[in-house]
Design a protein around this motif. Sequence first.
Motif, mmCIF file in Angstrom:
data_model
loop_
_atom_site.group_PDB
_atom_site.id
_atom_site.type_symbol
_atom_site.label_atom_id
_atom_site.label_comp_id
_atom_site.label_asym_id
_atom_site.label_seq_id
_atom_site.Cartn_x
_atom_site.Cartn_y
_atom_site.Cartn_z
ATOM 1 N N GLN A 1 1.926 1.901 -3.389
ATOM 2 C CA GLN A 1 0.980 2.354 -4.403
ATOM 3 C C GLN A 1 0.772 3.971 -4.100
ATOM 4 O O GLN A 1 0.677 4.661 -5.035
ATOM 5 N N ARG B 1 0.890 -1.149 -0.193
ATOM 6 C CA ARG B 1 0.066 0.020 -0.009
ATOM 7 C C ARG B 1 0.806 1.106 -0.035
ATOM 8 O O ARG B 1 0.501 2.228 -0.473
ATOM 9 N N ARG C 1 1.763 1.507 7.730
ATOM 10 C CA ARG C 1 2.775 0.511 7.775
ATOM 11 C C ARG C 1 3.270 0.527 8.881
ATOM 12 O O ARG C 1 3.557 -0.882 9.611
ATOM 13 N N ALA D 1 0.190 6.701 4.420
ATOM 14 C CA ALA D 1 0.185 5.210 4.157
ATOM 15 C C ALA D 1 1.650 4.589 4.877
ATOM 16 O O ALA D 1 1.363 3.430 5.343
#
Length: 484
Positions: A87, A84, A171, A167
């Motif tokens: 991305q 993610r 993580r 993001a």
Amino acid sequence: MNIKRLLGMSVLLIPLALEACAVGPNYVKPETALAPFHNAAPVVQAAAPVPLDSWWTGFNDPMLVTVVQRALDQNLDLAAALGRVQQARAVAKGAGAQLLPTVDVSGGATANRASLRSPYSSAVGSQSGLQRNYEDYAVGPSSSWEIDLFGGLRRGAKAASEEESAAEADRVGTRITVVADAADAYLQIRGYQARLAVALDQVSNDEHLLKLVQDRYAAGSGTGQEIAEAQALLRQARASVPLLRIGLEKQLNRLDVLMGAQPGTYAQELGVVAAIPAIPAIPDKAEPTDMLRRRPDIIAAERRLAASSDRIGVAISDYYPKVSLSGALGFDSISAASLFSKGAFTATGGGLIRWRLFDFGKVDAQVKQARGANAEALALYRQTVLRAAEDVEDSLITLSQTQDRVTEVQEQVAALTKARDLAQQSWKAGSTPLTDVINADQQLLIARDQLDSERAGSARAAVAVFRALGGGWQPTGLRVAAKS
């Protein structure tokens, strides 16, 4: 000459316009005022508080360190979180690239046959030299550039960058959760193993008691009722074993999955019984400011709030004109042999301005939607801060009270052990009935099982404190930590 001057002025003015004009609100990080935590960590006999970034090493258990490292290396939730991030990073890079010109290179060759009935052919049809069949060759680069006069593209690029940071924080949050879950499963395994050992020891003691009762009965000094009572006590102890084995197996399977392995992979290795590790010293001066700095969920919520603020500017920019430049250089010829000759060179350039004047309120709706999303993000950020504080307070009180319970149950076990031994001595001497021994034995079994459960619970509560404080990573290793 005038054209050259105009182009020169444009080159000078465009960067100034880009720096000076960016519609929409400028983001200001919200002030977050929190009072000091009203619950404190219990005092633990240890040399010094363990570092938050590697708190699991403070348990002084090499297997726990191994388990956590395997989870960090192999966990699939972490792998998905990294995907993610990749991305979001790609989206941010693409949004930033929209601020720069686009350059294409194209080439083509066409074969044509002119119509004799077209207006052009009718006009020149009587003249000699009309070629119905001809070819056309073209090659060269072309470029287009939307000038971000009002900052809509810059706001969008900044919002995408902030989403990337969120993001990355997510993580890190996944990392903290994986580490804490792996440690929690491991500590439960050690707790179940200790409780299982107590249950098996109790089975052995009850078997010995049943043998004594049977021997007394055979010698004529016991009763059949005593044998039945001893048998019931033994079966009760044996009945506790399957439930403990189920709990142990579930935690072994859970830990294998956390380590990215099929359940059963590490069961044999973890099946080697070890003691429940003692908890390390907990940081006793934890402040809300530390929590705000370390908790990835708070960092992610704040970055998404910043992104929502910039998206207001993206929506507002649609009220203003869009200006773009385009141009092309190349060669165009009806003959491949003369394609790159001086006479085949061609150049074009132009500009386009587009201004939406009437759209039935579409832009108004988009701006309102962006402002509503910003209000939602602000509320979610504040709620995340409050829930994080709640998490810390809950974990601290749970740890302190669990430690108190461990102390009380330890003293209870010591007292019940003495009471059971005295009851056995009195029964052997014939001064008390067997039921006194059985009752004392049952109470001791319950207390010993509870003690190991509380010890494991205390270690798990310490893990919850470290998780609530945002332990398990280095804040300096996250790019968003220094952003405002």
